[in-house]
Design a protein around this motif. Structure first.
Motif, PDB file in Angstrom:
ATOM      1  N   HIS A  83      -3.650   2.855  -5.221  1.00  0.00           N
ATOM      2  CA  HIS A  83      -4.509   3.401  -6.269  1.00  0.00           C
ATOM      3  C   HIS A  83      -3.814   3.375  -7.635  1.00  0.00           C
ATOM      4  O   HIS A  83      -4.389   3.779  -8.636  1.00  0.00           O
ATOM      5  CB  HIS A  83      -4.871   4.844  -5.879  1.00  0.00           C
ATOM      6  CG  HIS A  83      -6.077   5.403  -6.557  1.00  0.00           C
ATOM      7  ND1 HIS A  83      -6.452   5.067  -7.834  1.00  0.00           N
ATOM      8  CD2 HIS A  83      -6.996   6.312  -6.136  1.00  0.00           C
ATOM      9  CE1 HIS A  83      -7.540   5.753  -8.161  1.00  0.00           C
ATOM     10  NE2 HIS A  83      -7.896   6.500  -7.149  1.00  0.00           N
ATOM     11  N   ASP A  84      -2.582   2.909  -7.668  1.00  0.00           N
ATOM     12  CA  ASP A  84      -1.802   2.877  -8.904  1.00  0.00           C
ATOM     13  C   ASP A  84      -0.833   1.709  -8.851  1.00  0.00           C
ATOM     14  O   ASP A  84      -0.803   0.965  -7.867  1.00  0.00           O
ATOM     15  CB  ASP A  84      -1.046   4.199  -9.095  1.00  0.00           C
ATOM     16  CG  ASP A  84      -0.186   4.545  -7.889  1.00  0.00           C
ATOM     17  OD1 ASP A  84       0.804   3.839  -7.645  1.00  0.00           O
ATOM     18  OD2 ASP A  84      -0.509   5.527  -7.182  1.00  0.00           O
ATOM     19  N   SER A  85      -0.046   1.564  -9.887  1.00  0.00           N
ATOM     20  CA  SER A  85       0.895   0.437  -9.959  1.00  0.00           C
ATOM     21  C   SER A  85       2.294   0.820  -9.503  1.00  0.00           C
ATOM     22  O   SER A  85       3.246   0.062  -9.711  1.00  0.00           O
ATOM     23  CB  SER A  85       0.959  -0.089 -11.404  1.00  0.00           C
ATOM     24  OG  SER A  85       1.345   0.937 -12.295  1.00  0.00           O
ATOM     25  N   ARG A  91      -1.224   8.076  -7.134  1.00  0.00           N
ATOM     26  CA  ARG A  91      -2.571   8.420  -6.649  1.00  0.00           C
ATOM     27  C   ARG A  91      -2.806   8.054  -5.188  1.00  0.00           C
ATOM     28  O   ARG A  91      -3.916   8.211  -4.693  1.00  0.00           O
ATOM     29  CB  ARG A  91      -3.631   7.752  -7.531  1.00  0.00           C
ATOM     30  CG  ARG A  91      -3.586   8.222  -8.981  1.00  0.00           C
ATOM     31  CD  ARG A  91      -4.773   7.716  -9.778  1.00  0.00           C
ATOM     32  NE  ARG A  91      -4.672   8.145 -11.154  1.00  0.00           N
ATOM     33  CZ  ARG A  91      -4.087   7.447 -12.128  1.00  0.00           C
ATOM     34  NH1 ARG A  91      -3.574   6.251 -11.854  1.00  0.00           N
ATOM     35  NH2 ARG A  91      -4.026   7.904 -13.360  1.00  0.00           N
ATOM     36  N   ASN A  94      -5.107   2.832  -1.249  1.00  0.00           N
ATOM     37  CA  ASN A  94      -6.480   2.372  -1.434  1.00  0.00           C
ATOM     38  C   ASN A  94      -6.745   1.262  -0.421  1.00  0.00           C
ATOM     39  O   ASN A  94      -5.847   0.493  -0.094  1.00  0.00           O
ATOM     40  CB  ASN A  94      -6.651   1.834  -2.860  1.00  0.00           C
ATOM     41  CG  ASN A  94      -8.005   1.191  -3.087  1.00  0.00           C
ATOM     42  OD1 ASN A  94      -9.023   1.878  -3.176  1.00  0.00           O
ATOM     43  ND2 ASN A  94      -8.030  -0.135  -3.205  1.00  0.00           N
ATOM     44  N   ASP A 111     -10.615   1.600  -5.509  1.00  0.00           N
ATOM     45  CA  ASP A 111      -9.924   2.001  -6.733  1.00  0.00           C
ATOM     46  C   ASP A 111      -8.574   1.284  -6.832  1.00  0.00           C
ATOM     47  O   ASP A 111      -7.517   1.913  -6.937  1.00  0.00           O
ATOM     48  CB  ASP A 111      -9.711   3.516  -6.744  1.00  0.00           C
ATOM     49  CG  ASP A 111     -10.816   4.250  -7.482  1.00  0.00           C
ATOM     50  OD1 ASP A 111     -11.844   3.623  -7.797  1.00  0.00           O
ATOM     51  OD2 ASP A 111     -10.669   5.464  -7.729  1.00  0.00           O
ATOM     52  N   GLY A 113      -5.384  -0.262  -8.126  1.00  0.00           N
ATOM     53  CA  GLY A 113      -4.638   0.099  -9.319  1.00  0.00           C
ATOM     54  C   GLY A 113      -3.539  -0.872  -9.693  1.00  0.00           C
ATOM     55  O   GLY A 113      -2.697  -0.535 -10.543  1.00  0.00           O
ATOM     56  N   HIS A 114      -3.516  -2.052  -9.126  1.00  0.00           N
ATOM     57  CA  HIS A 114      -2.423  -2.987  -9.385  1.00  0.00           C
ATOM     58  C   HIS A 114      -2.889  -4.415  -9.156  1.00  0.00           C
ATOM     59  O   HIS A 114      -3.953  -4.657  -8.575  1.00  0.00           O
ATOM     60  CB  HIS A 114      -1.231  -2.680  -8.460  1.00  0.00           C
ATOM     61  CG  HIS A 114      -1.566  -2.773  -7.001  1.00  0.00           C
ATOM     62  ND1 HIS A 114      -1.408  -3.926  -6.263  1.00  0.00           N
ATOM     63  CD2 HIS A 114      -2.090  -1.844  -6.143  1.00  0.00           C
ATOM     64  CE1 HIS A 114      -1.799  -3.710  -5.015  1.00  0.00           C
ATOM     65  NE2 HIS A 114      -2.215  -2.453  -4.911  1.00  0.00           N
ATOM     66  N   ASN A 137      -7.262   3.181 -16.452  1.00  0.00           N
ATOM     67  CA  ASN A 137      -6.723   4.533 -16.276  1.00  0.00           C
ATOM     68  C   ASN A 137      -6.488   4.859 -14.809  1.00  0.00           C
ATOM     69  O   ASN A 137      -5.362   4.912 -14.348  1.00  0.00           O
ATOM     70  CB  ASN A 137      -7.610   5.586 -16.945  1.00  0.00           C
ATOM     71  CG  ASN A 137      -6.894   6.925 -17.090  1.00  0.00           C
ATOM     72  OD1 ASN A 137      -5.682   7.032 -16.867  1.00  0.00           O
ATOM     73  ND2 ASN A 137      -7.617   7.962 -17.471  1.00  0.00           N
ATOM     74  N   TYR A 138      -7.557   5.055 -14.049  1.00  0.00           N
ATOM     75  CA  TYR A 138      -7.427   5.329 -12.615  1.00  0.00           C
ATOM     76  C   TYR A 138      -7.340   4.038 -11.784  1.00  0.00           C
ATOM     77  O   TYR A 138      -6.972   4.078 -10.614  1.00  0.00           O
ATOM     78  CB  TYR A 138      -8.611   6.140 -12.116  1.00  0.00           C
ATOM     79  CG  TYR A 138      -8.843   7.429 -12.855  1.00  0.00           C
ATOM     80  CD1 TYR A 138      -7.884   8.439 -12.863  1.00  0.00           C
ATOM     81  CD2 TYR A 138     -10.028   7.646 -13.557  1.00  0.00           C
ATOM     82  CE1 TYR A 138      -8.097   9.619 -13.549  1.00  0.00           C
ATOM     83  CE2 TYR A 138     -10.258   8.827 -14.240  1.00  0.00           C
ATOM     84  CZ  TYR A 138      -9.286   9.805 -14.235  1.00  0.00           C
ATOM     85  OH  TYR A 138      -9.500  10.978 -14.913  1.00  0.00           O
ATOM     86  N   THR A 139      -7.749   2.932 -12.375  1.00  0.00           N
ATOM     87  CA  THR A 139      -7.813   1.648 -11.666  1.00  0.00           C
ATOM     88  C   THR A 139      -7.246   0.554 -12.577  1.00  0.00           C
ATOM     89  O   THR A 139      -6.781   0.826 -13.687  1.00  0.00           O
ATOM     90  CB  THR A 139      -9.262   1.276 -11.304  1.00  0.00           C
ATOM     91  OG1 THR A 139      -9.978   0.943 -12.511  1.00  0.00           O
ATOM     92  CG2 THR A 139      -9.966   2.413 -10.587  1.00  0.00           C
ATOM     93  N   ASP A 141      -7.378  -2.278 -15.331  1.00  0.00           N
ATOM     94  CA  ASP A 141      -8.183  -2.285 -16.549  1.00  0.00           C
ATOM     95  C   ASP A 141      -8.953  -3.599 -16.670  1.00  0.00           C
ATOM     96  O   ASP A 141      -8.893  -4.470 -15.792  1.00  0.00           O
ATOM     97  CB  ASP A 141      -7.305  -2.036 -17.775  1.00  0.00           C
ATOM     98  CG  ASP A 141      -6.216  -3.102 -17.960  1.00  0.00           C
ATOM     99  OD1 ASP A 141      -6.284  -4.169 -17.315  1.00  0.00           O
ATOM    100  OD2 ASP A 141      -5.289  -2.849 -18.759  1.00  0.00           O
TER     101      ASP A 141
END
Length: 210
Positions: A83-85, A91, A94, A111, A113-114, A137-139, A141
């Motif tokens: 969910h993030d990088s 987060r 996912n 979601d 994120g990376h 932001n949450y995912t 861009d």
């Protein structure tokens, strides 16, 4: 194949009578309650705006783990991601769902994120429909979403998880994503539901929430 956007990351996908709902949201989001009934419901991760299966009516199979699901009418592969990088430190995890529904292949990135490595990208190539978060932001861009969408090169891409006129999340609107394409490649449908078989010569369709 019919696709309806309820809002955020939640879609109804219907093909030859089989219905799937993705990432149902709870009542804290301003979108309408999802009234469609499904045979299968996918949940990409355990956040309130993606996992509210209790708000759905009907009898359905929930797919919410890396085991995925398979029977004689559908195959759903769950691909682990984050969910993030930072490998989930911010987060959590996912699930990307790669869905084979008879002759149609659909990917819902959840979601994400990376960026994705080439192994996963190659697995997702030649799909019929890509559902991709673009709000940042949450995912991922808009810039990363565009790069991924171009690499995957689905027959049709539908953006999701972006700011709308009723959603005040700190994410960007869809135009940051669509502006990266030639205008003749994008269609703003101004409705929540389309039949993908009737879409001609468009790479991206933007649906309006239901």
């Amino acid at each position: 194949m019919k696709v309806k956007w309820w809002g955020h990351s939640s879609f109804l996908i219907e093909h030859n009578g089989i219905k799937i709902i993705t990432d149902p949201y709870d009542d804290s989001l301003p979108y309408q309650k999802i009234t469609d009934k499904a045979d299968y419901v996918t949940v990409s991760h355990g956040h309130f705006d993606h996992n509210a299966v209790e708000r759905l009516d009907g009898d359905f199979k929930v797919i919410d783990s890396s085991k995925g699901f398979k029977n004689n009418e559908i195959e759903i592969e769950a691909i682990k991601s984050y969910h993030d990088s930072h490998q989930g430190e911010d987060r959590g995890e996912n699930l990307i769902y790669l869905i084979q529904l008879e002759d149609k292949k659909i990917c819902h990135l959840g979601d994400l994120g990376h960026d994705l490595d080439n192994k996963i990208i190659n697995k997702l190539k030649n799909i019929d429909l890509l559902l991709i978060p673009v709000g940042g932001n949450y995912t991922i861009d808009a810039e990363m979403a565009y790069r991924l969408a171009e690499k995957i090169n689905a027959k049709l891409t539908i953006p999701m998880h972006f700011k709308t006129d009723i959603l005040d999340f700190p994410i960007t609107g869809v135009n940051k994503f669509t502006d990266k394409y030639d205008k003749n490649e994008v269609e703003f449908a101004n409705k929540s539901e389309i039949n993908t078989e009737k879409i001609k010569n468009k790479k991206v369709i933007v649906l309006d929430y239901n």
